[in-house]
Scaffold this active site. Structure first.
Site, PDB file in Angstrom:
ATOM      1  N   GLN A 114     -29.710  40.494  -4.293  1.00 48.19           N
ATOM      2  CA  GLN A 114     -29.436  39.253  -5.027  1.00 48.19           C
ATOM      3  C   GLN A 114     -27.972  38.850  -4.860  1.00 48.19           C
ATOM      4  O   GLN A 114     -27.577  37.770  -5.287  1.00 48.19           O
ATOM      5  CB  GLN A 114     -29.649  39.480  -6.528  1.00 48.19           C
ATOM      6  N   ASN A 115     -27.166  39.747  -4.310  1.00 49.42           N
ATOM      7  CA  ASN A 115     -25.722  39.522  -4.287  1.00 49.42           C
ATOM      8  C   ASN A 115     -25.314  38.554  -3.173  1.00 49.42           C
ATOM      9  O   ASN A 115     -25.901  38.560  -2.097  1.00 49.42           O
ATOM     10  CB  ASN A 115     -24.989  40.850  -4.103  1.00 49.42           C
ATOM     11  N   HIS A 132     -30.311  35.255  -2.321  1.00 46.88           N
ATOM     12  CA  HIS A 132     -29.537  34.145  -2.895  1.00 46.88           C
ATOM     13  C   HIS A 132     -28.479  33.635  -1.922  1.00 46.88           C
ATOM     14  O   HIS A 132     -27.566  32.923  -2.320  1.00 46.88           O
ATOM     15  CB  HIS A 132     -28.872  34.567  -4.213  1.00 46.88           C
ATOM     16  N   GLY A 202     -28.801  48.638  -9.692  1.00 49.70           N
ATOM     17  CA  GLY A 202     -27.894  47.674 -10.315  1.00 49.70           C
ATOM     18  C   GLY A 202     -28.475  46.284 -10.470  1.00 49.70           C
ATOM     19  O   GLY A 202     -27.731  45.306 -10.472  1.00 49.70           O
TER      20      GLY A 202
END
Ligand SMILES: [Zn+2]
Length: 264
Positions: A114-115, A132, A202
């Site tokens: 997602q980073n 993303h 995370g």
């Protein structure tokens, strides 16, 4: 080497055992994996923003939305630059590097992140899906021009295309925009081909495309692991919940496999 509690030691041993047998591993990662690189674990685009009202009176998710970008790209860019400043200078940590190392030991290691910080790429992982997008590539909103951006320092706001003069944007998914379809297809194809072990590291697990692959794997008898100092909705679902930071957990797992993590 750090000593953990007996239950965590046992879980680390078991995870290392599964990983040593695995040929294909999936790592789903979120902002928490970059916390050890000094990046904040806020919510928002790539987990990098708090949900506060902005100077313009907009909710931050509006300021960072495709709709606002279409009419006031200067507002969106102002906050994109703040996010980029947060990422600037950050280096991959031992967790990013551990995952990249595993490329040499397994047939397939897929990173689904997602980073937007680009740290998995910087660590050298081979197969990455940045669901993303990322802040390191810019593209023109009008023509086909694309360029790499090491950082946004000194750019005019909004930056303009050197070819046609239209506004540039980073290849991130803004709020209200759909996920990149080809990347999603690539992910679904990989899930269908199958993995022998699935890690969630995370992630705050707010999106179904983050939780579902883990829930599905757990339901299919594939070993599942969550690494996160704070419990999430997945902690009850996975076979092994490790309440540890990403770097210390991945270092401890690779230690057990006798794999040395390459230095930066
Ligand atoms: Zn252009």
């Amino acid at each position: 080497m750090t000593n953990f509690s007996p239950s965590i030691e046992a879980a680390l041993d078991a995870v290392a055992g599964h990983l040593s047998q695995a040929r294909r591993a999936l790592f789903i990662t979120g902002a928490g994996i970059s916390a050890d690189s000094g990046l904040p674990t806020y919510r928002g685009v790539g987990g990098l923003y708090n949900s506060e009202a902005t100077d313009e009176g907009l909710h931050i998710e509006e300021a960072l939305s495709g709709d606002v970008f279409a009419v006031r790209p200067d507002i969106t860019w102002k906050y994109l630059i703040q996010i980029e400043e947060n990422c600037r200078g950050a280096k991959p940590n031992a967790a990013h590097r551990a995952i990249a190392c595993l490329d040499q030991h397994l047939d397939r290691v897929m990173v689904f992140t997602q980073n937007v910080d680009g740290l998995h790429r910087a660590a050298g992982s081979c197969e990455i899906i940045e669901i993303h997008g990322n802040l390191q590539e810019l593209m023109c909103t009008s023509c086909t021009h694309e360029e790499a951006a090491v950082d946004f320092r000194g750019r005019e706001i909004p930056p303009l295309c050197p070819v046609c003069g239209a506004v540039l944007r980073p290849k991130v998914v803004l709020f209200g925009e759909s996920l990149p379809e080809d990347e999603l297809d690539r992910f679904i194809e990989a899930l269908q081909e199958g993995f022998d072990i699935v890690f969630s590291i995370g992630t705050s697990n707010v999106f179904p495309y983050i939780t579902q692959p883990v829930v599905f794997a757990a339901g299919s008898g594939i070993p599942t692991v969550e690494i996160n100092p704070a419990r999430t909705q997945l902690s009850e679902v996975v076979d092994y919940y490790l309440p540890l930071g990403a770097a210390e957990a991945m270092t401890a797992i690779l230690d057990r496999l006798g794999i040395e993590i390459d230095p930066v």
